[in-house]
Design a protein around this motif. Structure first.
Motif, PDB file in Angstrom:
ATOM      1  N   ARG A  87       0.844  -1.184   0.000  1.00 20.29           N
ATOM      2  CA  ARG A  87       0.000   0.000   0.000  1.00 20.29           C
ATOM      3  C   ARG A  87       0.891   1.249   0.000  1.00 20.29           C
ATOM      4  O   ARG A  87       1.897   1.315   0.693  1.00 20.29           O
ATOM      5  CB  ARG A  87      -0.885  -0.012   1.235  1.00 20.29           C
ATOM      6  N   VAL A  88       0.475   2.241  -0.768  1.00 19.16           N
ATOM      7  CA  VAL A  88       1.240   3.474  -0.870  1.00 19.16           C
ATOM      8  C   VAL A  88       0.609   4.504   0.063  1.00 19.16           C
ATOM      9  O   VAL A  88      -0.586   4.800  -0.044  1.00 19.16           O
ATOM     10  CB  VAL A  88       1.244   4.014  -2.314  1.00 19.16           C
ATOM     11  N   ASP A 122       4.447   8.843   0.873  1.00 12.04           N
ATOM     12  CA  ASP A 122       5.443   7.999   0.206  1.00 12.04           C
ATOM     13  C   ASP A 122       5.697   8.531  -1.204  1.00 12.04           C
ATOM     14  O   ASP A 122       4.856   9.236  -1.784  1.00 12.04           O
ATOM     15  CB  ASP A 122       4.944   6.553   0.105  1.00 12.04           C
ATOM     16  N   CYS A 158       5.629   8.674  -5.071  1.00 10.99           N
ATOM     17  CA  CYS A 158       4.628   8.142  -6.003  1.00 10.99           C
ATOM     18  C   CYS A 158       5.240   6.976  -6.782  1.00 10.99           C
ATOM     19  O   CYS A 158       6.367   7.072  -7.283  1.00 10.99           O
ATOM     20  CB  CYS A 158       4.158   9.233  -6.960  1.00 10.99           C
ATOM     21  N   PRO A 159       4.514   5.851  -6.896  1.00 10.76           N
ATOM     22  CA  PRO A 159       5.051   4.686  -7.609  1.00 10.76           C
ATOM     23  C   PRO A 159       5.255   4.920  -9.108  1.00 10.76           C
ATOM     24  O   PRO A 159       5.896   4.114  -9.772  1.00 10.76           O
ATOM     25  CB  PRO A 159       4.017   3.589  -7.374  1.00 10.76           C
ATOM     26  N   TYR A 173       3.207  10.903  -3.225  1.00 14.25           N
ATOM     27  CA  TYR A 173       1.985  10.332  -3.793  1.00 14.25           C
ATOM     28  C   TYR A 173       0.824  11.319  -3.708  1.00 14.25           C
ATOM     29  O   TYR A 173       0.065  11.491  -4.660  1.00 14.25           O
ATOM     30  CB  TYR A 173       1.643   9.022  -3.084  1.00 14.25           C
TER      31      TYR A 173
END
Length: 162
Positions: free
Chosen positions: A140-141, A145, A147-148, A155
């Motif tokens: 889970r982001v 955190d 951003c993926p 994020y």
């Protein structure tokens, strides 16, 4: 053109004779397919007549007809059958009916029970098969955190914006 139930040469030669009462289904699956075809075609009499006599008293004809005619039917997949052959007295057919209501795609996944009564197959009842829950793949982001997507932003400032 294939029958609306997904098999057979045409609806007129496959499910049509069963729906019109000119032929009896030889198997539980054949009855189930004819019931699906009846929903597609709006043939409510067949849906009600193919319901086991002991289970007819609680059926809401208007609601059944509204569902039948209010949906756009997209197809039927028979997933499995248990018994329900020409020499059996009971059978179970698991199927998925795909349809759309107001352009919203939906599925009806059921394990339907059938019984031969006085020499004829009838639908007894069905159990809705629950959909498997969606499981997140990966961690889970959190809001703070990275951003993926790889932008280098947090994020919440990138893909996490509302």
């Amino acid at each position: 053109m294939t029958c609306v139930c997904g098999i057979g040469e045409s609806t007129e030669t496959h499910c049509g004779p069963i729906i019109d009462g000119k032929a009896l289904p030889e198997t539980a699956e054949a009855l189930m397919r004819s019931r699906y075809a009846a929903y597609v075609l709006g043939k409510i009499d067949h849906i009600l007549e193919s319901l086991h006599p002991e289970h007819r008293k609680d059926v809401d004809r208007k609601a059944t007809e509204a569902w039948s005619k209010g949906a756009t039917w997209d197809g039927l997949d028979v997933l499995s059958t248990e018994k329900g052959g020409p020499d059996d007295d009971t059978g179970v057919v698991e199927f998925v009916a795909r349809f759309r209501v107001r352009n919203s795609s939906q599925t009806h996944h059921e394990r339907a029970t059938f019984e031969r009564y006085e020499g004829r197959w009838y639908y007894v009842d069905g159990e809705i098969v629950p959909q498997k829950p969606v499981v997140r793949e990966g961690p889970r982001v959190g809001r703070n955190d990275p951003c993926p997507c790889g932008s280098g932003k947090k994020y919440k400032k990138c893909h996490g914006q509302d």
